[in-house]
Design a protein around this motif. Structure first.
Motif, mmCIF file in Angstrom:
data_model
loop_
_atom_site.group_PDB
_atom_site.id
_atom_site.type_symbol
_atom_site.label_atom_id
_atom_site.label_comp_id
_atom_site.label_asym_id
_atom_site.label_seq_id
_atom_site.Cartn_x
_atom_site.Cartn_y
_atom_site.Cartn_z
ATOM 1 N N ASP A 1 0.827 -1.200 0.000
ATOM 2 C CA ASP A 1 0.000 0.000 0.000
ATOM 3 C C ASP A 1 0.869 1.260 0.000
ATOM 4 O O ASP A 1 0.588 2.232 -0.718
ATOM 5 C CB ASP A 1 -0.936 0.005 1.216
ATOM 6 N N ALA A 2 1.932 1.248 0.803
ATOM 7 C CA ALA A 2 2.857 2.390 0.824
ATOM 8 C C ALA A 2 3.569 2.516 -0.517
ATOM 9 O O ALA A 2 3.782 3.628 -1.022
ATOM 10 C CB ALA A 2 3.870 2.229 1.954
ATOM 11 N N LEU A 3 3.938 1.378 -1.109
ATOM 12 C CA LEU A 3 4.563 1.401 -2.437
ATOM 13 C C LEU A 3 3.622 2.029 -3.454
ATOM 14 O O LEU A 3 4.024 2.854 -4.274
ATOM 15 C CB LEU A 3 4.928 -0.014 -2.856
ATOM 16 N N ALA A 4 2.349 1.655 -3.396
ATOM 17 C CA ALA A 4 1.358 2.210 -4.321
ATOM 18 C C ALA A 4 1.249 3.719 -4.154
ATOM 19 O O ALA A 4 1.158 4.462 -5.143
ATOM 20 C CB ALA A 4 -0.002 1.554 -4.091
ATOM 21 N N ASP A 5 1.274 4.193 -2.906
ATOM 22 C CA ASP A 5 1.221 5.642 -2.668
ATOM 23 C C ASP A 5 2.411 6.338 -3.318
ATOM 24 O O ASP A 5 2.298 7.446 -3.847
ATOM 25 C CB ASP A 5 1.192 5.937 -1.165
ATOM 26 N N GLY A 6 3.575 5.679 -3.276
ATOM 27 C CA GLY A 6 4.757 6.253 -3.917
ATOM 28 C C GLY A 6 4.650 6.264 -5.426
ATOM 29 O O GLY A 6 5.032 7.238 -6.079
ATOM 30 N N ILE A 7 4.103 5.198 -6.000
ATOM 31 C CA ILE A 7 3.930 5.142 -7.455
ATOM 32 C C ILE A 7 2.987 6.255 -7.918
ATOM 33 O O ILE A 7 3.193 6.859 -8.981
ATOM 34 C CB ILE A 7 3.409 3.751 -7.886
ATOM 35 N N LYS A 8 1.986 6.560 -7.109
ATOM 36 C CA LYS A 8 1.030 7.615 -7.466
ATOM 37 C C LYS A 8 1.669 9.002 -7.484
ATOM 38 O O LYS A 8 1.115 9.942 -8.068
ATOM 39 C CB LYS A 8 -0.154 7.598 -6.502
ATOM 40 N N LEU A 9 2.824 9.139 -6.833
ATOM 41 C CA LEU A 9 3.540 10.420 -6.840
ATOM 42 C C LEU A 9 4.384 10.606 -8.103
ATOM 43 O O LEU A 9 4.882 11.707 -8.352
ATOM 44 C CB LEU A 9 4.448 10.525 -5.602
ATOM 45 N N LEU A 10 4.552 9.529 -8.869
ATOM 46 C CA LEU A 10 5.351 9.616 -10.095
ATOM 47 C C LEU A 10 4.573 10.326 -11.203
ATOM 48 O O LEU A 10 3.354 10.494 -11.108
ATOM 49 C CB LEU A 10 5.723 8.213 -10.572
#
Length: 203
Positions: free
Chosen positions: A118-127
């Motif tokens: 879930d945290a990884l997904a939040d980071g991908i959304k910042l790209l």
């Protein structure tokens, strides 16, 4: 004699090419370690090169010197497990490794893995919206090469599907690949749990 010289020449060429092929740094998270979405975005937003493991430095090595994946020792892997939270991502890291937990002999993602994903997904959304992330599946050496290769591919696809279904990330932005047991982190113990992982990098 000619065959011997040819073999020797190929071996020498491969030896000189290995450092070039191991230039990427990988941040390795252990189970339960907090994943910072800002670090995810910083690392996955960088251009991909090749592969090195970002581990805790030994007492005799400078802090900035990366350790080639093929020479990682069990002690270095153990050192990486001593912290529950990483410092900010190293400036030259270009990949992340998560110990995604799956059901035994399965591609089913266990609940214990969801917080990190879930945290990884939040980071991908910042790209950037058009950025692409590669999801790599890796296994340990238990089982046959062919079986582990197929399992690693299925697990990479399962992680992609989780990110798509639970976080709305476009499937086209997530490429998957499986490497089976061919790229262990801990070469001293091919069956080590640390080798069972899912790795992410900007494509």
């Amino acid at each position: 004699m000619t065959r011997y010289l040819s073999t020797l020449a190929l071996a020498l060429a491969a030896a000189f090419m290995t450092p070039q092929a191991n230039a990427e740094k990988v941040i390795v998270y252990r189970e339960g370690q907090l994943v910072d979405p800002q670090d995810v975005a910083a690392v996955l937003g960088r251009t991909r090169s090749i592969r090195l493991l970002d581990e805790a430095p030994s007492a005799s090595a400078p802090a900035s010197a990366p350790t080639p994946t093929k020479y990682v020792s069990a002690a270095a892997v153990a050192l990486a497990k001593t912290s529950t939270r990483r410092e900010s991502a190293p400036a030259d890291a270009s990949a992340l490794s998560l110990p995604v937990r799956f059901a035994f002999d399965s591609t089913e993602i266990l609940p214990a893995a969801r917080a990190q994903l879930d945290a990884l997904a939040d980071g991908i959304k910042l790209l950037a919206p058009n950025s692409v992330v590669t999801v790599e599946g890796h296994t340990d050496a238990v089982g046959s090469d062919a079986y582990n290769l197929e399992l690693s591919r299925g697990r990479a696809r399962a992680v992609r599907d989780y990110l798509v279904q639970h976080h709305g990330i476009e499937a086209a932005r997530l490429k998957t690949v499986g490497y089976g047991e061919s790229r262990p982190i801990d070469h001293t113990d091919p069956n080590a749990g640390v080798n069972r992982r899912v790795q992410f990098h900007g494509a």
